[in-house]
Design a protein around this motif. Structure first.
Motif, PDB file in Angstrom:
ATOM      1  N   UNK A  26      40.406  45.948  43.058  1.00 31.44           N
ATOM      2  CA  UNK A  26      38.985  45.999  43.402  1.00 31.44           C
ATOM      3  C   UNK A  26      38.157  45.923  42.145  1.00 31.44           C
ATOM      4  N   UNK A  27      36.932  45.433  42.289  1.00 31.81           N
ATOM      5  CA  UNK A  27      35.973  45.492  41.217  1.00 31.81           C
ATOM      6  C   UNK A  27      36.071  44.399  40.176  1.00 31.81           C
ATOM      7  N   UNK A  28      37.067  43.559  40.251  1.00 30.51           N
ATOM      8  CA  UNK A  28      37.183  42.461  39.277  1.00 30.51           C
ATOM      9  C   UNK A  28      36.624  41.193  39.927  1.00 30.51           C
ATOM     10  N   UNK A  29      37.417  40.551  40.807  1.00 27.96           N
ATOM     11  CA  UNK A  29      36.932  39.422  41.618  1.00 27.96           C
ATOM     12  C   UNK A  29      37.429  39.628  43.037  1.00 27.96           C
ATOM     13  N   UNK A  30      36.710  39.055  43.983  1.00 29.68           N
ATOM     14  CA  UNK A  30      37.205  39.039  45.350  1.00 29.68           C
ATOM     15  C   UNK A  30      38.544  38.287  45.373  1.00 29.68           C
ATOM     16  N   UNK A  31      39.433  38.667  46.273  1.00 30.38           N
ATOM     17  CA  UNK A  31      40.756  38.038  46.358  1.00 30.38           C
ATOM     18  C   UNK A  31      40.990  37.512  47.773  1.00 30.38           C
ATOM     19  N   UNK A  32      41.520  36.259  47.832  1.00 30.56           N
ATOM     20  CA  UNK A  32      41.764  35.646  49.134  1.00 30.56           C
ATOM     21  C   UNK A  32      42.943  36.285  49.853  1.00 30.56           C
ATOM     22  N   UNK A  33      42.806  36.433  51.162  1.00 33.64           N
ATOM     23  CA  UNK A  33      43.911  36.791  52.040  1.00 33.64           C
ATOM     24  C   UNK A  33      43.848  35.869  53.247  1.00 33.64           C
ATOM     25  N   UNK A  34      44.952  35.738  53.941  1.00 34.78           N
ATOM     26  CA  UNK A  34      44.992  34.883  55.138  1.00 34.78           C
ATOM     27  C   UNK A  34      44.972  35.767  56.373  1.00 34.78           C
ATOM     28  N   UNK A  35      44.195  35.336  57.350  1.00 33.22           N
ATOM     29  CA  UNK A  35      44.117  36.066  58.626  1.00 33.22           C
ATOM     30  C   UNK A  35      44.337  35.036  59.722  1.00 33.22           C
ATOM     31  N   UNK A  36      45.610  34.898  60.136  1.00 32.38           N
ATOM     32  CA  UNK A  36      45.929  33.848  61.085  1.00 32.38           C
ATOM     33  C   UNK A  36      45.745  32.493  60.405  1.00 32.38           C
ATOM     34  N   UNK A  37      44.899  31.651  60.988  1.00 32.37           N
ATOM     35  CA  UNK A  37      44.593  30.361  60.369  1.00 32.37           C
ATOM     36  C   UNK A  37      43.353  30.421  59.495  1.00 32.37           C
ATOM     37  N   UNK A  38      42.705  31.582  59.476  1.00 33.21           N
ATOM     38  CA  UNK A  38      41.485  31.715  58.704  1.00 33.21           C
ATOM     39  C   UNK A  38      41.718  32.386  57.364  1.00 33.21           C
ATOM     40  N   UNK A  39      40.607  32.549  56.621  1.00 32.43           N
ATOM     41  CA  UNK A  39      40.643  33.168  55.301  1.00 32.43           C
ATOM     42  C   UNK A  39      39.650  34.315  55.253  1.00 32.43           C
ATOM     43  N   UNK A  40      39.946  35.276  54.392  1.00 33.02           N
ATOM     44  CA  UNK A  40      39.011  36.365  54.093  1.00 33.02           C
ATOM     45  C   UNK A  40      39.131  36.680  52.621  1.00 33.02           C
ATOM     46  N   UNK A  41      38.136  37.397  52.087  1.00 30.12           N
ATOM     47  CA  UNK A  41      38.227  37.890  50.714  1.00 30.12           C
ATOM     48  C   UNK A  41      38.056  39.396  50.752  1.00 30.12           C
ATOM     49  N   UNK A  42      38.806  40.094  49.873  1.00 28.20           N
ATOM     50  CA  UNK A  42      38.822  41.561  49.894  1.00 28.20           C
ATOM     51  C   UNK A  42      38.610  42.141  48.500  1.00 28.20           C
ATOM     52  N   UNK A  43      38.179  43.413  48.487  1.00 24.49           N
ATOM     53  CA  UNK A  43      38.158  44.219  47.279  1.00 24.49           C
ATOM     54  C   UNK A  43      36.864  44.224  46.506  1.00 24.49           C
ATOM     55  N   UNK A  44      35.893  43.379  46.847  1.00 22.01           N
ATOM     56  CA  UNK A  44      34.663  43.350  46.074  1.00 22.01           C
ATOM     57  C   UNK A  44      34.874  42.661  44.737  1.00 22.01           C
ATOM     58  N   UNK A  45      33.793  42.630  43.936  1.00 23.54           N
ATOM     59  CA  UNK A  45      33.871  41.967  42.634  1.00 23.54           C
ATOM     60  C   UNK A  45      33.028  42.721  41.630  1.00 23.54           C
ATOM     61  N   UNK A  46      32.959  42.206  40.417  1.00 23.59           N
ATOM     62  CA  UNK A  46      32.174  42.840  39.372  1.00 23.59           C
ATOM     63  C   UNK A  46      30.704  42.881  39.729  1.00 23.59           C
ATOM     64  N   UNK A  47      30.282  42.077  40.689  1.00 20.56           N
ATOM     65  CA  UNK A  47      28.873  42.092  41.085  1.00 20.56           C
ATOM     66  C   UNK A  47      28.631  43.033  42.254  1.00 20.56           C
ATOM     67  N   UNK A  48      29.725  43.596  42.801  1.00 19.99           N
ATOM     68  CA  UNK A  48      29.552  44.532  43.917  1.00 19.99           C
ATOM     69  C   UNK A  48      29.224  45.926  43.363  1.00 19.99           C
ATOM     70  N   UNK A  49      28.608  46.713  44.135  1.00 26.98           N
ATOM     71  CA  UNK A  49      28.276  48.053  43.687  1.00 26.98           C
ATOM     72  C   UNK A  49      28.531  49.080  44.763  1.00 26.98           C
ATOM     73  N   UNK A  50      28.694  50.324  44.359  1.00 31.37           N
ATOM     74  CA  UNK A  50      28.850  51.427  45.296  1.00 31.37           C
ATOM     75  C   UNK A  50      30.066  51.253  46.178  1.00 31.37           C
ATOM     76  N   UNK A  51      29.842  51.577  47.486  1.00 29.24           N
ATOM     77  CA  UNK A  51      30.937  51.504  48.442  1.00 29.24           C
ATOM     78  C   UNK A  51      31.427  50.080  48.684  1.00 29.24           C
ATOM     79  N   UNK A  52      30.647  49.071  48.230  1.00 30.15           N
ATOM     80  CA  UNK A  52      31.071  47.687  48.424  1.00 30.15           C
ATOM     81  C   UNK A  52      32.271  47.348  47.555  1.00 30.15           C
ATOM     82  N   UNK A  53      32.591  48.195  46.606  1.00 21.54           N
ATOM     83  CA  UNK A  53      33.741  47.967  45.720  1.00 21.54           C
ATOM     84  C   UNK A  53      34.854  48.898  46.158  1.00 21.54           C
ATOM     85  N   UNK A  54      35.673  48.474  47.159  1.00 17.34           N
ATOM     86  CA  UNK A  54      36.734  49.342  47.670  1.00 17.34           C
ATOM     87  C   UNK A  54      37.797  48.492  48.355  1.00 17.34           C
ATOM     88  N   UNK A  55      38.930  49.131  48.648  1.00 23.56           N
ATOM     89  CA  UNK A  55      40.011  48.446  49.347  1.00 23.56           C
ATOM     90  C   UNK A  55      39.547  47.931  50.706  1.00 23.56           C
TER      91      UNK A  55
END
Length: 960
Positions: free
Chosen positions: A908-937
């Motif tokens: 968390x807190x570095x860059x968002x990271x891609x994960x696969x959800x079925x045939x779709x994509x998501x990003x997790x963990x927040x990034x250096x531009x996220x703040x507060x609770x937005x930077x979490x697992x």
């Protein structure tokens, strides 16, 4: 002979605007007017068009290159040039070497696979050879022969040491050549074209690239009669040659006359235009219209440039040669040469001295023209009478023979050569009038007489040659069916009836097809006819016996047995008992009947084998064994016939790509016939072919299997070299062996990779935060991995996000992307699309042998939480990237933040990271531009996989 690379023929569709100085030939199919055909040439070495068609249908020829030996004679020493038609080699003629010839070298043009795909490509190359032979001249490259070696077709010709005129102009005459130096070349080229025109041949593709200049400065023209000119597309505006696939037409737009561009038939005036363009280019260094074709030059109002060193008379002659109007240009190269010829002062001062000579020349020319017109009329009339629907057309081959005999030698040659298509069509129609089973025509002898005329004319008759093969096969099938019908009639005792399925009618049809057929002396039928007549006579039915005998003798007029029976019936009853053995037929004994049945079944086997009727051939062979009490040998005529039938059936299956069927045919032959060396050799090679082709379809083979196939192939090459060659030729014909040989297939087999020990599968590694990584080669390894515990099977995940250094390693290895500049290699890779990340994962999979991929959402959450009680929000997300997150500025990734209990860093807190959800994509963990609770697992958002400046990725690697 040397073909310069810049003037090489290329197989390439006409598209776009080519280089203005490109003189390359481009093969491209064009539309052809209905009814137009390709002029054909004389067959070489007795090879019919069906043979050339079989070669043309092959997807690829046998591998030929430097070092190859064609026809056990021509050793290819080095490549001289290549183009769309093929490759030209310098070759040493070993026959000349044996004869101690001081000059054993020739040029060999080998037709390539691409050009062979054109319907009449082989006809075109043979026509080129034939036309070049017709116009032999000191200024024309001599063509010696046209031949084939296996599936490779080639032409041998004079080797000319020097360079082509195009190269000479670009090198020594870039600004033009002085007329005094150029004149010998101009005169030589003109003489070559004059010789061709006198033979009724138009070059149709004259250009600098088709003129060789020897080291002694002699011009030699080549590539005569490659094809007939076709109509050009609008985008072919430069000097590339375009072939018409319907007629194999060829022309180079920059040197083609307006008539050629408009699709009119070739004429000598077309060569005059091309000759004029070449002379302009030689004298000025430039094409008269800067390579624009005649249509463009006319539309743009272009005029030829001035030529230094020419007087008014010479310049006018040269301008007339490149006139767009064909009437002004004329069709006489001699006129252009005469206009350009340098004149001495005496010629200019005393023209009146030549007046008388001019008058004589005109008179002679008039006589020659008149004679030429008469010859053309005779030729045209003969060709017209060959066309269908003519009231006075030829009715049979004798009529054509008579007409040809009335022509003189030159006229007859022109009819045979230039009218090859017309003669071909006439003879095909004539054959159809004799032999056409669909319409009840079965006069095979008359068809053979028609084929004989084709042999007399020695013309290249593709349709007729193809029809001859078809008729022969149809004849064999018809006789085989009639043999079966005759056997059934004899078995059913239908010996004297007048029905279509009775013996008399069947024999009449056999006699119509082949008066010399051995079926007309069927010994079983002869014996049973005699027995039937004898039985009627013994029963006291003398009129019935006499009637049966009359029918029998009409069926078998040359039978000595029936003749003897007729003598016996003619004797008075009182003396019949005292007749000598010579006057009375002998009674049919069991051995007689057995011998007659044996001969009849053997003849049935012959016809079944010829017709490819394998089932009937086996049936006849087994009947022979029964008749002979099982005494048939494996090397007698019957076994030889059936073996040949099985081998032919296997070869046909192989040509169709059915390797298993081919092998089964041979297995069946061994079962039916018994042990034979030829069948065992065939079984060995077909089993080998089946094994190799199956291995070629497999994703991989173990080295032992590959070695075994190599050993089996080597054994066949040693013990059955000709059989292997025939097998590979049949497999090439099936278009399923593009490699050309079984050896090449074996060489391309992929070995099953031996899985290296998995460095991440060591016991006790999961959940310990200790790293593992894959080694690619000496000094190179993949990204560091952490093994994540999971039941029932753990997996590995990259310790950090994939870094710039990781991707630089990929880019250097594959050369498919740019290496980053000015960015620290430890920074996480970002601003890349997900497709790039997936290509990187695929590369890691390939070089490591382990499967890398993006993590699924569940895998990422399991790895990030490490255990149920840990979450990165317990850690200062801003501190996770060297404190930069607190200032919400671009991060410095030179150092890494917190690691979770399993050793994974910066989830968390570095860059968002891609994960696969079925045939779709998501990003997790927040990034250096996220703040507060937005930077979490638990932080997650959807992604479409496009590149974003604060989105990166890490990978999962499966553990074996």
């Amino acid at each position: 002979m040397n073909e310069h690379d810049d003037d090489a023929t290329r197989v390439d569709p006409v598209r776009g605007t080519p280089r203005p100085d490109d003189d390359a030939t481009v093969v491209n199919p064009l539309h052809t007017a209905a009814g137009e055909g390709t002029a054909t040439a004389s067959a070489s070495r007795g090879t019919g068009e069906s043979g050339w068609r079989r070669i043309a249908d092959l997807a690829q020829g046998e591998r030929i290159g430097t070092g190859s030996l064609l026809k056990h004679r021509f050793h290819l020493e080095r490549e001289l040039g290549r183009g769309g038609m093929g490759v030209v080699y310098l070759a040493r003629d070993e026959r000349k070497v044996e004869a101690r010839d001081r000059d054993p070298y020739v040029a060999v043009k080998v037709l390539n696979d691409e050009f062979r795909k054109h319907p009449d490509a082989l006809v075109a190359l043979q026509r080129e050879a034939r036309r070049a032979q017709q116009v032999a001249n000191d200024h024309i490259v001599r063509v010696y022969d046209f031949d084939k070696d296996g599936t490779n077709v080639f032409m041998t010709m004079e080797y000319v040491e020097g360079s082509d005129l195009r190269t000479l102009i670009r090198g020594k005459a870039r600004d033009g050549m002085a007329f005094v130096d150029a004149w010998p070349l101009i005169e030589g080229m003109g003489e070559a074209l004059q010789r061709a025109h006198a033979a009724g041949i138009v070059h149709s593709d004259f250009k600098p690239g088709n003129v060789m200049v020897t080291t002694g400065g002699v011009a030699k023209v080549f590539d005569f009669g490659i094809a007939r000119a076709g109509k050009l597309g609008a985008d072919a505006g430069d000097d590339r040659t375009v072939f018409d696939a319907g007629t194999l037409g060829a022309m180079t737009p920059a040197y083609a006359s307006l008539d050629m561009l408009q699709g009119k038939p070739p004429s000598p005036a077309d060569d005059v235009y091309a000759f004029g363009c070449v002379v302009f280019e030689l004298l000025t260094g430039r094409h008269p219209f800067d390579k624009a074709n005649a249509e463009e030059a006319l539309a743009q109002g272009r005029r030829p440039p001035a030529v230094p060193g020419l007087d008014k008379r010479q310049y006018k002659a040269l301008c007339d040669a490149v006139a767009f109007d064909g009437a002004r240009r004329g069709g006489d190269i001699a006129h252009v040469i005469d206009g350009l010829r340098p004149r001495r002062w005496r010629e200019r001062a005393t023209p009146w001295l030549l007046a008388g000579g001019v008058m004589l020349a005109l008179a002679a020319g008039g006589t020659w023209v008149a004679q030429t017109q008469v010859e053309r009329h005779h030729v045209a009339e003969t060709l017209r009478r060959l066309a269908p629907g003519q009231a006075d057309g030829f009715r049979d081959e004798d009529g054509l023979r008579t007409a040809l005999a009335a022509l003189d030698g030159d006229e007859r040659r022109r009819v045979v050569v230039d009218g090859a298509d017309a003669i071909d069509g006439f003879l095909v129609r004539l054959v159809a009038s004799h032999w056409d089973p669909a319409h009840g025509r079965f006069d095979y002898p008359a068809a053979v007489r028609t084929f004989g005329l084709r042999a007399e004319l020695k013309s290249f008759a593709p349709k007729l040659d193809r029809r001859r093969d078809e008729v022969t096969h149809e004849r064999d099938e018809a006789l085989n069916r009639l043999d079966t019908a005759l056997s059934q009639a004899i078995l059913a005792n239908r010996l004297f009836g007048d029905g279509n399925d009775d013996a008399p009618a069947i024999l009449a049809r056999i006699r119509q097809i082949d008066p010399a057929s051995r079926l007309l002396s069927n010994p079983e039928l002869e014996l049973k006819l005699d027995m039937a007549v004898s039985d009627s006579a013994k029963a006291g039915d003398l009129p019935g016996a006499t009637a049966h005998l009359a029918v029998a003798r009409r069926m078998l007029p040359s039978s000595t047995r029936l003749a003897a029976r007729a003598l016996a019936l003619a004797q008075p009853p009182a003396t019949a008992s005292t007749a000598s053995p010579a006057e009375s037929p002998t009674s049919a004994s069991a051995p007689d009947l057995r011998e007659a049945e044996h001969e009849a079944r053997l003849e049935s086997l012959r016809h079944a084998a010829a017709a490819g009727d394998l089932a009937k051939a086996v049936e006849s062979f087994q009947a022979l064994r029964v008749i002979d009490g099982g005494a048939v040998q494996t090397d007698d005529e019957a076994a030889n016939l059936l073996t040949a039938a099985f081998l032919d059936a296997a070869r046909d299956a192989c040509r169709a790509g059915h390797w298993k069927d081919a092998a089964e045919r041979i297995d069946s032959a061994l079962t039916v016939i018994g042990e034979r060396d030829d069948l065992r050799r065939a079984q060995t090679r077909y089993d080998l072919a089946l094994a190799v082709m199956n291995a070629g379809k497999a994703p991989g083979v173990v080295p032992a299997v590959q070695d075994d196939l190599r050993k089996r192939l080597a054994a066949v090459q040693t013990n059955d070299p000709q059989g292997l060659k025939d097998l590979e030729a049949a497999m090439v014909a099936s278009k399923a062996l593009p490699e050309g040989s079984l050896s090449a297939v074996i060489g391309k087999l992929h070995a099953v990779p031996v899985a290296p020990p998995d460095p991440c599968a060591r016991r006790g590694l999961a959940g310990t935060a200790r790293e593992c990584f894959d080694t690619f080669s000496a000094g190179a390894h993949g990204p560091a991995l952490i093994v994540v515990p999971r039941s029932p099977k753990p997996f590995a995940m990259t310790r950090t996000e994939i870094t710039v250094g990781n991707l630089d390693q990929y880019c250097r290895a594959t050369r498919t992307c740019a290496v980053s500049r000015g960015i620290a290699p430890t920074e996480p890779a970002r601003s890349v699309p997900v497709a790039f990340a997936q290509r990187y994962a695929a590369w890691l999979t390939q070089v490591s042998g382990h499967v890398y991929r993006l993590p699924s959402d569940d895998e990422w959450l399991l790895a990030a939480r490490a255990n149920a009680g840990w979450d990165s929000k317990d850690v200062d997300c801003g501190a996770s990237s060297s404190g930069i997150g607190r200032l919400m500025k671009a991060p410095d990734f030179g150092t890494h933040g917190a690691a979770n209990p399993w050793g994974l860093v910066d989830l968390t807190g570095s860059v968002w990271e891609w994960t696969t959800k079925g045939r779709g994509l998501a990003v997790r963990g927040g990034s250096y531009r996220s703040g507060g609770d937005a930077c979490s697992v638990g932080t997650v958002r959807a992604s479409d996989g496009s590149a974003e400046r604060d989105v990166g990725f890490r990978l999962v690697r499966e553990v074996r």
